[in-house]
Design an enzyme around this catalytic site. Structure first.
Site: not given
Ligand code: RFL
Ligand code: PHB
Length: 396
Positions: A77, A206, A298, A302, A390
């Site tokens: 994109h 957005y 989110p 980032k 971004y």
């Molecule tokens: P995670 O993904 O939470 O992984 C942590 C892992 O640790 C395990 N764990 C344990 N293992 C052993 N012993 C314990 N006591 C433990 N406790 C926990 C868990 O089971 C898990 O497998 O953290 P990590 O690796 O730092 O990764 C972070 C990302 O997952 C997170 O920042 C992103 O998903 C955030 N996020 C987005 N990030 C982006 O860069 N671009 C996006 O578009 C974006 N969209 C989003 C998002 C997060 C969202 N939610 C649901 C929070 C959209 C949403 C809706």
């Molecule tokens: C997504 O596709 O899940 C998504 C995209 C952009 C964002 C957050 C989540 O800022």
């Protein structure tokens, strides 16, 4: 009952993006590590989360030689869209940043690539590892214990990488007086829906709307990902598909909303929004990375990207330690990581404030949002600021 006792160089807690990217980086540098994960692979891979990868993250996957599917299936994109009460305008990120772009490639796909390559590359993951506990983290000989298959296991190591997310055990193992935390909890959440349907636009939208924020995103040309801001007391059951589509279309406006394909949703979830930072990201030989150390709302996309930049820096610190035997690189990790983290926190906080409806918002506050959006629409300088944040700030 007692199980195994063994040694590695780096014990990694958590097999999310931070833990698995770090494990692959360390293996590539011939540093031994073991990943300890509480859940099973299907659970970690099945979580529908991030969708947008910055260049830094794409480059990392390429450096690891794990970008074949990303290159084939990721959607590049070069622009993104903002909308105010249904009026959409485009930010041409590539033109404003000298060619930078983002790639839409779901976190689930990233995890699949990381897990598929783990076995062949000798990255060892202990799934279903319960009650992980960190010991002697202030000493140069820390160790981790956990329970698996009814047995107690122990892993001695030089370094522990706390990659276990916001609710993990790593951050809370650090004495409270050794940490400062900074937090903002937002008074709303995001209701997200995944549907097997072509997205309403070829790029993201957005949208700031009187009724609340909405985001049109995607996973592929045939799979849409949509979000709407909702209040925190709402439950999934309150949002049958028809209600969700009606509200989404309203908030996206006549033009984009009119292009939404209403097909049955196959994933629906509500996520709270939070900004959170822990300082420092280190205690002795325990280093925090990713969501274990910081959370962003989110809105700026980032979270996963910060996890990637953290572990690039952490892997550099670890490899320098093994090369030189000196702790100097360890001492720099936290400051270096936090410098990038705070800039992403600022952007995500700003973008959330610009696009969401706050419960205590006055007419004046709303006019400030619409005036700022109008300013961005008309100013190349303002669009450049938006675009360079971004696509992701450079690693320093
Ligand atoms: P995670 O993904 O939470 O992984 C942590 C892992 O640790 C395990 N764990 C344990 N293992 C052993 N012993 C314990 N006591 C433990 N406790 C926990 C868990 O089971 C898990 O497998 O953290 P990590 O690796 O730092 O990764 C972070 C990302 O997952 C997170 O920042 C992103 O998903 C955030 N996020 C987005 N990030 C982006 O860069 N671009 C996006 O578009 C974006 N969209 C989003 C998002 C997060 C969202 N939610 C649901 C929070 C959209 C949403 C809706
Ligand atoms: C997504 O596709 O899940 C998504 C995209 C952009 C964002 C957050 C989540 O800022």
């Amino acid at each position: 009952m007692s199980g195994s006792r063994r040694r590695t160089q780096v014990a990694i807690i958590g097999a999310g993006p931070a833990g698995m990217l770090l494990a692959h980086l360390l293996r590539q540098a011939d540093v031994d590590c073991v990943v300890i994960e509480r859940r099973d692979r299907d659970y970690v891979e099945g979580r529908v989360r991030a969708g947008v990868l910055e260049q830094v993250t794409v480059d990392l996957m390429a450096r690891l030689g794990l970008d074949r599917r990303l290159r084939e299936e990721g959607l590049v994109h070069t622009g993104t869209n903002l909308a105010c009460d249904g009026e959409v305008f485009r930010i041409d990120m590539a033109a404003l940043t000298g060619g930078s772009a983002v790639v839409v490639y779901g976190q689930q796909e990233v995890m699949r690539d990381l897990f598929d390559a783990a076995g062949p590359r000798g990255v060892e993951i202990m799934f279903d590892a319960h009650d992980a506990a960190l010991h002697d983290i202030g000493s140069p000989q820390p160790y981790v214990t956990w329970r698996q298959d009814g047995l107690e296991h122990r892993l001695d190591c030089d370094v522990i990488a706390g990659c276990d997310g916001f609710h993990g055990v790593s951050r809370t193992s650090i004495p409270a007086e050794a940490l400062a935390t900074f937090e903002r909890v937002y008074p709303f959440g995001w209701l997200g829906v995944l549907a097997e349907a072509p997205p309403c636009d070829h790029e993201l939208i957005y949208s700031n709307h009187e009724r609340g924020f909405a985001l049109a995103s995607m996973r592929s040309p045939t799979r849409s990902r949509y979000y709407i801001q909702c209040s925190l007391d709402q439950r999934i059951e309150d949002w049958p598909d028809d209600r969700f589509w009606d509200e989404l279309c309203l908030r996206l406006g006549r033009s984009a909303g009119g292009r939404v394909t209403r097909s049955p949703s196959f994933e629906k979830s509500i996520a709270p929004l939070r900004s959170f930072v822990t300082e420092p990201m280190r205690y002795g030989r325990l280093f925090l990375a990713g969501d274990a150390a910081h959370i962003v709302p989110p809105t700026g996309a980032k979270g996963l990207n910060l996890a990637a930049s953290d572990v690039i820096m952490l892997s550099e610190a670890v490899t320098e330690y093994y090369r030189t035997g000196s702790d100097a690189a360890f001492d720099r990790y936290s400051d270096r990581a936090l410098a990038r983290v705070w800039k992403a926190e600022r952007f995500s906080w700003w973008f959330t404030g610009l696009t969401h409806r706050f419960p205590d918002m006055t007419g004046f506050d709303r006019r400030m949002q619409t005036a700022e959006l109008a300013y961005i629409r008309g100013s190349r300088a303002a669009q450049t600021v938006m675009a360079e944040n971004y696509v992701g700030l450079p690693l320093e």
